[in-house]
Design a protein around this motif. Structure first.
Motif, short mmCIF file in Angstrom:
data_model
loop_
_atom_site.label_atom_id
_atom_site.label_comp_id
_atom_site.label_asym_id
_atom_site.label_seq_id
_atom_site.Cartn_x
_atom_site.Cartn_y
_atom_site.Cartn_z
N GLY A 57 15.71 63.72 12.81
CA GLY A 57 16.34 65.01 13.09
C GLY A 57 17.74 64.83 13.63
O GLY A 57 18.27 63.71 13.72
N PHE A 58 18.33 65.94 14.04
CA PHE A 58 19.69 65.92 14.56
C PHE A 58 19.67 65.53 16.03
O PHE A 58 18.81 65.94 16.80
N GLY A 59 20.66 64.75 16.41
CA GLY A 59 20.84 64.39 17.81
C GLY A 59 22.24 63.85 18.01
O GLY A 59 22.84 63.30 17.07
N HIS A 60 22.77 64.00 19.20
CA HIS A 60 24.11 63.49 19.49
C HIS A 60 23.97 62.24 20.35
O HIS A 60 23.52 62.30 21.50
N TYR A 61 24.37 61.10 19.79
CA TYR A 61 24.23 59.83 20.49
C TYR A 61 25.57 59.10 20.49
O TYR A 61 25.98 58.55 19.47
N PRO A 62 26.25 59.08 21.63
CA PRO A 62 27.52 58.35 21.73
C PRO A 62 27.32 56.85 21.54
O PRO A 62 26.18 56.36 21.50
N THR A 63 28.41 56.13 21.46
CA THR A 63 28.38 54.71 21.14
C THR A 63 27.44 53.92 22.03
O THR A 63 26.69 53.04 21.56
N GLU A 64 27.43 54.21 23.33
CA GLU A 64 26.62 53.40 24.25
C GLU A 64 25.12 53.57 24.03
O GLU A 64 24.33 52.75 24.51
N GLU A 65 24.72 54.64 23.29
CA GLU A 65 23.30 54.88 23.08
C GLU A 65 22.82 54.53 21.67
O GLU A 65 21.63 54.60 21.40
N GLN A 66 23.73 54.17 20.81
CA GLN A 66 23.36 53.93 19.42
C GLN A 66 22.65 52.59 19.26
O GLN A 66 23.04 51.59 19.87
#
Length: 284
Positions: A57-66
């Motif tokens: 699904g959709f989610g917002h994950y910045p670089t530190e969480e990818q």
């Protein structure tokens, strides 16, 4: 398994008491991301998408969480995580997902993998967050000032805002569970070189934390190892922002947002009074 019913607050008190007394231990946290990895299911946190097993699904994950774990490709990571989960040693505590998060059958699968006995060293994966987070900030964090601190943390983090001093930091990047395996040896070599005793090793590095805590406590059990996950993120500066979108327990505490995680209490697997929460964050 023991018939003992653990309580969310009681488990927090146990670790708080150990820190206050100077007793060394390890808290190795196996949250939902580690659960998917243990089951050898696909795990992807991309900039605008998540995949956990058969869910996406959709989610917002910045670089530190990818991050990305692909079954059959990342065999070493799976092997390391399974060894960490099965590891038994006095003082090595394993936090596991509540059945309300992963389902009764999957929770039982985790208990079966752990195997019979040693229920003493099982605890809640969420013991330092959710309803215990206020106590973590007010009662546990001040104790960190009394220890020599090693911190495994994202390369973008600014440590100047932490309420304690860090003696040595080890920086990790995107998809650290794959790209920063070398950090395990770096931490171990540092502990050995320093002849470390009574250090506090903090890890905010997804499943890499599990590898480091397992190997670290196995060889240097005269130190304390804590998987602190995301619970220090609000102190880490403007470049660490993912918690504002993905960590309801943090926004509840710091911004007074009405997230159910701020007051959430987990219940032990054999507690007859346990309700079904039916709320799950992607905390991988």
């Amino acid at each position: 398994m023991s018939n003992e019913i653990k309580t969310f607050g009681g488990e927090f008190d146990k670790f708080l008491t150990k820190l206050k007394s100077g007793e060394n231990f390890a808290f190795n946290r196996f949250s939902d991301g580690e659960y998917f990895m243990l089951q050898n299911q696909k795990l992807v946190l991309a900039p605008n998408q998540f995949i956990t097993g058969s869910r996406n699904g959709f989610g917002h994950y910045p670089t530190e969480e990818q991050k990305e774990f692909i079954p059959g490709v990342h065999k070493e990571q799976h092997k390391r995580l399974m060894k960490a989960f099965k590891y038994r040693k006095k003082g090595h505590y394993k936090g596991i997902c509540a059945k309300e998060d992963v389902g009764k059958d999957n929770h039982q699968w985790l208990l079966d993998i752990h195997g019979p006995g040693d229920d003493e060293h099982l605890t809640f994966a969420n013991v330092l967050i959710n309803a215990n987070y206020r106590r973590y900030v007010q009662e546990m964090l001040p104790l960190y000032k009394e220890r020599d601190i090693i911190y495994v943390v994202n390369q973008a983090a600014d440590l100047s805002g932490l309420p304690f001093k860090v003696k040595k930091d080890f920086r990790i990047g995107t998809n650290c569970i794959v790209n920063n395996i070398h950090t395990i040896d770096e931490v171990l070599e540092y502990l050995d070189r320093e002849n470390a005793k009574d250090y506090l090793v903090l890890c905010s590095a997804s499943a890499l934390s599990n590898y480091i805590i397992h190997e670290g406590y196995k060889k240097f059990s005269n130190n304390t190892f804590l998987d602190v996950g995301s619970n220090l993120s609000p102190y880490l500066g403007e470049k660490i922002q993912g918690w504002k979108a993905n960590r309801g327990y943090l926004t509840h505490y710091w911004f007074n947002h009405p997230s159910p995680y701020g007051d959430r209490i987990d219940y032990w697997h054999n507690d007859p009074n346990a309700p079904l929460h039916n709320t799950t964050e992607i905390l991988a």
